[in-house]
Design a protein around this motif. Structure first.
Motif, PDB file in Angstrom:
ATOM      1  N   LYS A   1      12.208 -34.352   2.440  1.00 34.94           N
ATOM      2  CA  LYS A   1      12.433 -35.062   3.704  1.00 34.94           C
ATOM      3  C   LYS A   1      13.831 -35.683   3.731  1.00 34.94           C
ATOM      4  O   LYS A   1      14.514 -35.650   4.748  1.00 34.94           O
TER       5      LYS A   1
ATOM      6  N   HIS B   1       3.264 -29.073   8.038  1.00 35.60           N
ATOM      7  CA  HIS B   1       2.571 -29.852   9.071  1.00 35.60           C
ATOM      8  C   HIS B   1       3.477 -30.972   9.590  1.00 35.60           C
ATOM      9  O   HIS B   1       3.540 -31.234  10.772  1.00 35.60           O
ATOM     10  N   ASP B   2       4.145 -31.619   8.651  1.00 41.89           N
ATOM     11  CA  ASP B   2       5.027 -32.732   9.006  1.00 41.89           C
ATOM     12  C   ASP B   2       6.101 -32.294  10.002  1.00 41.89           C
ATOM     13  O   ASP B   2       6.399 -33.004  10.961  1.00 41.89           O
ATOM     14  N   ARG B   3       6.665 -31.134   9.743  1.00 46.32           N
ATOM     15  CA  ARG B   3       7.725 -30.637  10.630  1.00 46.32           C
ATOM     16  C   ARG B   3       7.202 -30.372  12.039  1.00 46.32           C
ATOM     17  O   ARG B   3       7.936 -30.394  13.002  1.00 46.32           O
ATOM     18  N   GLN B   4       5.898 -30.118  12.116  1.00 42.51           N
ATOM     19  CA  GLN B   4       5.293 -29.889  13.445  1.00 42.51           C
ATOM     20  C   GLN B   4       4.743 -31.184  14.041  1.00 42.51           C
ATOM     21  O   GLN B   4       4.030 -31.156  15.040  1.00 42.51           O
ATOM     22  N   GLY B   5       5.057 -32.280  13.405  1.00 42.97           N
ATOM     23  CA  GLY B   5       4.581 -33.563  13.925  1.00 42.97           C
ATOM     24  C   GLY B   5       3.118 -33.829  13.615  1.00 42.97           C
ATOM     25  O   GLY B   5       2.490 -34.716  14.198  1.00 42.97           O
ATOM     26  N   LYS B   6       2.549 -33.063  12.690  1.00 46.94           N
ATOM     27  CA  LYS B   6       1.144 -33.274  12.309  1.00 46.94           C
ATOM     28  C   LYS B   6       1.128 -34.015  10.972  1.00 46.94           C
ATOM     29  O   LYS B   6       1.271 -33.402   9.916  1.00 46.94           O
ATOM     30  N   HIS B   7       0.951 -35.312  11.059  1.00 49.38           N
ATOM     31  CA  HIS B   7       1.052 -36.113   9.840  1.00 49.38           C
ATOM     32  C   HIS B   7      -0.334 -36.456   9.291  1.00 49.38           C
ATOM     33  O   HIS B   7      -1.215 -36.855  10.043  1.00 49.38           O
TER      34      HIS B   7
END
Lengths: 45, 461
Positions: free
Chosen positions: B451, B317-323
């Protein structure tokens, strides 16, 4: 270093010298209430 | 002491006593099985010979030098010299309080440790304003030089005693200036009685709000039931969304419990995210092992793998900008709490107490009803400082299982209540809780390491 990457400042010992002010939140007050999680608390000094 | 493990394709080494986290290659990872202080200037021959079966000799020699360099810098195999600080904070002021303003509940959640609000005491009670006021006075008077006072409105269901909550907040605010203190109010609610008036008050006055929901509707409604047996999901979700939006999506948690019934709890975390929440806590049930929903050792492999899956989902999710923030994976590797704070965790019975509607004082909400740990009574003006000292002395160096554990500076000796409830002694670790905590920490550290590796360009997407 070629084989090891250190990803943080590894400063726990330094925090002992100046720590213990007690300003930070009691950890159980945040969300857990049934399980202990402390390392996610913020230092508020 | 070091702790090393492999997760998500990374070799991670934690130096326990400096807090250092290192990413290492396979040669170093294997070499660390064979070397420890005191170090020699050059890698011992027997170590090279052993390592050469799997690794290049020149690489082994270079790795050894890097290990020795980090040791000399004090961030690998660093000494445990914290025990001398364990006497700090023993005479700590009381700065945090859990007010059980309502010992009754409008839900009948199967797993509730408070037994539908009455804490197994068979009496459903409201806290009077007078008792609450005296409790707040106790906090004001016993908090020494602590400026920030934490007061959590808890239950049962605190919204069932709403007028008292409001009165107590107003009372607290009226006395802050005189004492030079600031109350940080928080509230934990099941949402059933939330309306706009309560939302506005909570959002104005409460620095944090914990909203109980277990995740997917079918998961939530199986255990979080109304008195008539129907689930509460449909009633609460829109109210939670409204409340959270009104407080600008800040300073809240949607907080669930997972049980044996939903060992795929990562799906519940994602469900809550998909419903618009980004501050999420979903935690293992605390219960008698004999209950149908109980988590026992048998469930551990499934839970471990689910935590790993959740960590992977979070990174994806983080990689897709969904934090989003999963409470138990929150970790600040650089500016977290100081080592002194980490010696004894939550502060229950020492810095933190719980008050029942009758004014009884306990070390925390989970000790309510255990006579041995009744510390006194607000109305009677009694407070047993021997019990306070016992809790102040419960730290990672007085808990035999903790002092040698790699996770001791992250969980800080675990939950005293869990220890007592399961083992009969606040100093004896509850192993099941420990195993889950250690897995969560491994996942949390891995997320940080992944990260960092991504940023350093040593891990592809």
């Amino acid at each position: 270093m070629k084989h090891i990457i250190t990803i943080n400042s590894a400063n726990l010992k330094k925090t002992a010298a100046k720590g213990g002010c007690g300003k930070c939140q009691a950890s159980c007050q945040s969300a857990c209430k049934t399980s202990c999680t402390v390392a996610n608390q913020k230092c508020e000094k | 002491m070091i702790h090393k493990y492999k997760l998500n394709g990374l070799n991670i080494v934690l130096d326990v006593h400096s807090g250092g986290v290192h990413l290492v290659d396979d040669v170093t990872y294997d070499l660390l099985d064979n070397v420890s202080p005191p170090f020699e200037e050059e890698c011992p021959e027997w170590v090279i010979e052993k390592m050469m079966r799997f690794h290049d000799e020149r690489e082994v020699v270079v790795c050894y030098k890097e290990i020795v360099q980090l040791y000399n810098e004090g961030i690998l195999f660093s000494e445990d010299d914290y025990e001398k600080f364990a006497s700090y904070s023993v005479a700590s002021p009381v700065k945090a309080m859990c007010l059980l303003v309502e010992q009754d509940c409008n839900l009948r959640c199967e797993y509730c440790f408070a037994s539908a609000g009455d804490y197994g005491l068979g009496k459903r009670m409201h806290m009077s304003f007078e008792t609450g006021r005296k409790a707040m006075d106790f906090l004001l008077e016993n908090s020494g030089d602590r400026e920030n006072l934490e007061l959590d409105f808890f239950g049962g269901e605190p919204l069932m005693n709403w007028d008292t909550v409001k009165q107590l907040v107003e009372y607290g605010r009226s006395r802050e200036k005189e004492f030079g203190k600031r109350f940080r109010f928080t509230i934990t609610t099941n949402g059933m009685l939330l309306d706009r008036e309560k939302m506005d008050f909570i959002n104005k006055e409460m620095s944090n709000v914990v909203l109980s929901v277990d995740g997917r509707k079918e998961v939530n409604d199986r255990v979080r039931k109304r008195i008539d047996g129907t689930g509460c999901y449909d009633r609460i979700m829109d109210r939670y969304k409204e409340l959270v939006e009104l407080r600008n999506n800040e300073n809240y948690y949607v907080r669930g419990t997972f049980t044996k019934y939903n060992l795929d709890f990562a799906n519940d975390v994602i469900h809550l995210y998909d419903e618009g929440f980004d501050q999420i806590s979903v935690e293992p049930v605390v219960s008698e092992p004999s209950m149908g929903y109980a988590i026992t050792e048998k469930e551990l492999p499934a839970i471990f793998s689910e935590y790993e899956r959740l960590a992977d989902i979070i990174l994806g999710h983080d990689r897709q900008g969904k934090h989003f923030n999963f409470f138990h994976f929150m970790l600040d590797l650089d500016q977290g709490p100081c080592a002194i704070k980490r010696l004894r965790g939550c502060g229950s019975g020492n810095e933190y107490v719980a008050i029942t509607p009758e004014g009884d004082i306990y070390p925390c909400h989970q000790f309510v009803g255990i006579d041995k740990y009744k510390m006194g009574n607000i109305n009677e003006g009694t407070f047993n400082t021997d019990i306070k000292k016992e809790f102040a002395s419960a730290h990672i160096y007085s808990k035999p299982d903790c002092r040698k554990c790699w996770a001791k500076f992250y969980c800080s000796g675990g939950c005293n209540a869990n220890n007592y409830i399961y083992t009969g002694n606040i100093l004896t670790a509850h192993k099941l809780s420990c195993e889950m905590e250690k897995k969560r920490l491994e996942c949390a550290i891995m997320i940080k390491a992944a990260k960092a590796a991504q940023e350093a360009g040593i891990l592809s997407e």
